[in-house]
Each structure stands twice: as C-alpha cells, then as structure tokens.
Design a protein around this motif. Structure first.
Motif, PDB file in Angstrom:
ATOM      1  N   THR A 128      52.703  77.721 -19.975  1.00 42.27           N
ATOM      2  CA  THR A 128      52.807  78.442 -18.831  1.00 42.27           C
ATOM      3  C   THR A 128      54.208  78.913 -18.729  1.00 42.27           C
ATOM      4  N   ALA A 129      55.002  78.445 -19.520  1.00 39.82           N
ATOM      5  CA  ALA A 129      56.564  79.056 -19.610  1.00 39.82           C
ATOM      6  C   ALA A 129      56.390  80.284 -20.482  1.00 39.82           C
ATOM      7  N   GLU A 130      55.487  80.177 -21.401  1.00 40.82           N
ATOM      8  CA  GLU A 130      55.488  81.774 -22.296  1.00 40.82           C
ATOM      9  C   GLU A 130      54.726  82.723 -21.688  1.00 40.82           C
ATOM     10  N   VAL A 131      53.750  82.786 -20.835  1.00 45.65           N
ATOM     11  CA  VAL A 131      53.035  83.798 -20.360  1.00 45.65           C
ATOM     12  C   VAL A 131      53.502  84.034 -18.974  1.00 45.65           C
ATOM     13  N   ASP A 132      53.565  85.306 -18.603  1.00 46.57           N
ATOM     14  CA  ASP A 132      54.061  86.132 -17.567  1.00 46.57           C
ATOM     15  C   ASP A 132      52.826  85.891 -16.095  1.00 46.57           C
ATOM     16  N   VAL A 133      51.756  85.299 -16.432  1.00 49.37           N
ATOM     17  CA  VAL A 133      50.831  85.192 -15.501  1.00 49.37           C
ATOM     18  C   VAL A 133      50.515  83.894 -15.224  1.00 49.37           C
ATOM     19  N   PRO A 134      49.926  83.577 -14.001  1.00 56.62           N
ATOM     20  CA  PRO A 134      49.623  82.437 -13.567  1.00 56.62           C
ATOM     21  C   PRO A 134      48.669  81.543 -14.532  1.00 56.62           C
ATOM     22  N   THR A 135      48.918  80.310 -14.874  1.00 55.29           N
ATOM     23  CA  THR A 135      47.963  79.540 -15.685  1.00 55.29           C
ATOM     24  C   THR A 135      47.234  78.531 -14.612  1.00 55.29           C
ATOM     25  N   ILE A 136      46.204  78.186 -14.755  1.00 59.33           N
ATOM     26  CA  ILE A 136      45.431  77.375 -13.818  1.00 59.33           C
ATOM     27  C   ILE A 136      44.807  76.312 -14.620  1.00 59.33           C
ATOM     28  N   GLY A 137      45.385  75.055 -14.437  1.00 59.93           N
ATOM     29  CA  GLY A 137      45.050  74.005 -15.145  1.00 59.93           C
ATOM     30  C   GLY A 137      43.670  73.355 -14.823  1.00 59.93           C
ATOM     31  N   ILE A 138      42.887  72.693 -15.792  1.00 62.08           N
ATOM     32  CA  ILE A 138      41.648  71.890 -15.566  1.00 62.08           C
ATOM     33  C   ILE A 138      42.080  70.821 -16.631  1.00 62.08           C
ATOM     34  N   GLY A 139      42.668  69.681 -16.395  1.00 61.23           N
ATOM     35  CA  GLY A 139      42.703  68.720 -17.391  1.00 61.23           C
ATOM     36  C   GLY A 139      43.978  69.144 -18.278  1.00 61.23           C
ATOM     37  N   ALA A 140      44.980  69.780 -17.665  1.00 64.18           N
ATOM     38  CA  ALA A 140      46.043  70.287 -18.343  1.00 64.18           C
ATOM     39  C   ALA A 140      47.350  69.998 -17.587  1.00 64.18           C
ATOM     40  N   SER A 141      47.597  69.084 -16.630  1.00 63.29           N
ATOM     41  CA  SER A 141      48.588  68.749 -16.118  1.00 63.29           C
ATOM     42  C   SER A 141      49.047  69.597 -14.951  1.00 63.29           C
ATOM     43  N   SER A 142      50.096  68.961 -14.178  1.00 62.33           N
ATOM     44  CA  SER A 142      50.660  69.610 -12.869  1.00 62.33           C
ATOM     45  C   SER A 142      51.559  70.735 -13.359  1.00 62.33           C
ATOM     46  N   GLN A 143      51.928  70.853 -14.634  1.00 61.30           N
ATOM     47  CA  GLN A 143      52.933  71.919 -15.044  1.00 61.30           C
ATOM     48  C   GLN A 143      52.167  73.398 -14.893  1.00 61.30           C
ATOM     49  N   CYS A 144      51.015  73.505 -14.655  1.00 60.15           N
ATOM     50  CA  CYS A 144      50.365  74.805 -14.565  1.00 60.15           C
ATOM     51  C   CYS A 144      50.725  75.165 -13.157  1.00 60.15           C
TER      52      CYS A 144
END
Length: 272
Positions: free
Chosen positions: A199-215
């Motif tokens: 999430t910190a590395e890319v400049d577009v939104p990350t959408i998590g599924i089983g990937a924590s609330s940090q997305c």
C-alpha cells in the motif's frame, strides 16, 4: 426538472484512483440484479467476480468460468447498479496468451455488459497486458497475492507472502501493475505487514481481501459476508446468517403447505 437531471452520477476510475490514502473504498461482489440494487447504496465498487463460478454455479474453482457467464452476470449487475463503479473479472484463459487477446475480450466484456473496467490477476507478463489495455481506453484493476485462477499451479487456495520469494513477487507485481496504469489493485491473502508495504509502495488504491485494514479499501464475497455458506475463510466477518434464515423460511413454508395453511384466504383469488 427531468428525471435525467436528478439521476445519480456513477463513480469513475479517476475518482476511485483519487481515493488513495483517503476514506477507505467499500467494495463487494455482485452477480444478480436485485443484489446489485441493494448493495449499490453502500458500495463504491461492485465487482462482478469470477467467484460466481463457485458461489452461484457450484464449480470447485474459478477455472471453469466462461466469457458468456461473465457477460450474463455483468449485464444483470448493470441493471441493478446505478451509483457504484462496476468492475468485471476477465475469466481464466481470456487474457493470458497475448495483450491482443486480452484487448479483444475486454472490449467484448465492456461492450456487452456496460461495466466500466476489467480486472486481471497478476503474473510475470500481466503488467504488459495492463499497459496495452489502458493505452487503448480500458480501465484495469490489478490483483496480486493469492490468485484464485492459479489454483491448479498453487495446489489450492493458499495465502501468499509467507516466504521472502513470495513477498518479493507480490510486491514487484503490485509495483508493475501500478506503473502499467492500473487504477487500483486487489491484494488478496497476504500478511498485514506485506499489505502495508504494498500500500505504501504503490500510488494507486489497494483493496484488501484477507490483507488487513492497512489497505485503501476492502472487498468481500457478498455471499460469504451474508453467511450463505457453512464455511467461510478466516478473513470473512459474517454480518448476517442468511443460510439459516432461508432454511427456516423454507421449512415454515413446507409446514404451511402440508397443513393447507398456505395459501390462506388473503392469498387466494375469488370470483366476483
């Protein structure tokens, strides 16, 4: 003022991309018109996922999903969704052989359904396909981490990012997808720290599924969230228990039919 003037404006790919680091994006899957209509109020994005092969059609994986199935359900969802941004999965075998193949099938999906974007699962050359599609006017959502379409290669639905090699692959594929022009990236089945790094590395939104609330957003399979199955993955929170409610309703109906309590007078037509 006409009804057209009062119509709700549908979200767009640039608006989704602009949500990076802001209010989390709310996303769910949809496969039918009535469910899409219900979810539309709550969701920023509705995904016509190839998970429909398992959820709706009872297939063991997403491998057997066809273009025709995606189009049929995509059309149904577009009849119900008015506000949400609608993304449709490109099924297994519809984009892997070449960017040209991907373009032809993506055009067909968008033309025949009216959906606004396609989603492709990651792989060594998928960023080339993403670039090819976006340069030709097709918004693309990426997908890294656990890849349901790779179930035969991976030997099942296994979380990713637990080894250094898997972490490096997921991170690099996310970087490549963003640089190639993806407007958002689904991050599935990875550890929280890796999701945070991606999430910190890319400049577009990350959408998590089983990937924590940090997305930058979250997505779930709606049928899992509603409790329509006996089992659901660890990362699912059940917000309802519709399987049991449907069962009880069906048993109540069966009792009323057997006892002739249904239909009653108020449910019966009479000659005037």
């Amino acid at each position: 003022m006409s009804s057209h003037t009062l119509s709700v404006k549908r979200l767009t790919a640039p608006e989704i991309r602009a949500r990076k680091g802001k209010t989390p994006l709310v996303c769910l899957t949809a496969y039918t018109t009535p469910v899409a209509e219900i979810l539309d109020e709550a969701c920023d994005i509705l995904l016509v996922g190839d998970s429909l092969g398992m959820v709706v059609h009872g297939l063991p994986s997403t491998i057997g999903v066809t273009m025709e199935m995606m189009i049929l359900h995509g059309q149904a969802v577009m009849r119900g969704a008015k506000k949400a941004f609608v993304v449709i999965d490109m099924p297994f075998g519809s984009y892997e052989s070449s960017p040209e193949q991907a373009f032809q099938n993506a055009v067909r999906l968008l033309k025949e359904t009216g959906a606004q974007a396609v989603k492709v699962e990651s792989g060594p050359t998928v960023h080339e396909t993403i670039a090819y599609l976006t340069q030709r006017g097709i918004p693309v959502m990426g997908h890294v981490g656990l890849r349901p379409q790779a179930v035969n290669v991976d030997g099942g639905f296994k979380a990713k990012g637990r080894t250094a090699k898997e972490r490096d692959i997921a991170l690099q594929e996310a970087r490549d997808s963003a640089q190639a022009g993806a407007f958002a990236i689904v991050v599935e089945g990875v550890a929280a720290d890796l999701a945070g790094i991606i999430t910190a590395e890319v400049d577009v939104p990350t959408i998590g599924i089983g990937a924590s609330s940090q997305c930058d957003g979250q997505i779930l399979v709606t049928d899992d969230m509603l409790g329509l199955f006996d089992w659901s993955p660890k990362f699912v929170r059940r917000y309802a228990s519709l399987r049991e409610q449907i069962r009880e309703a069906a048993l109540s109906y069966a009792r009323d039919v057997a006892s002739r309590d249904f239909p009653a007078q108020q449910e019966t037509y009479f000659t005037k």
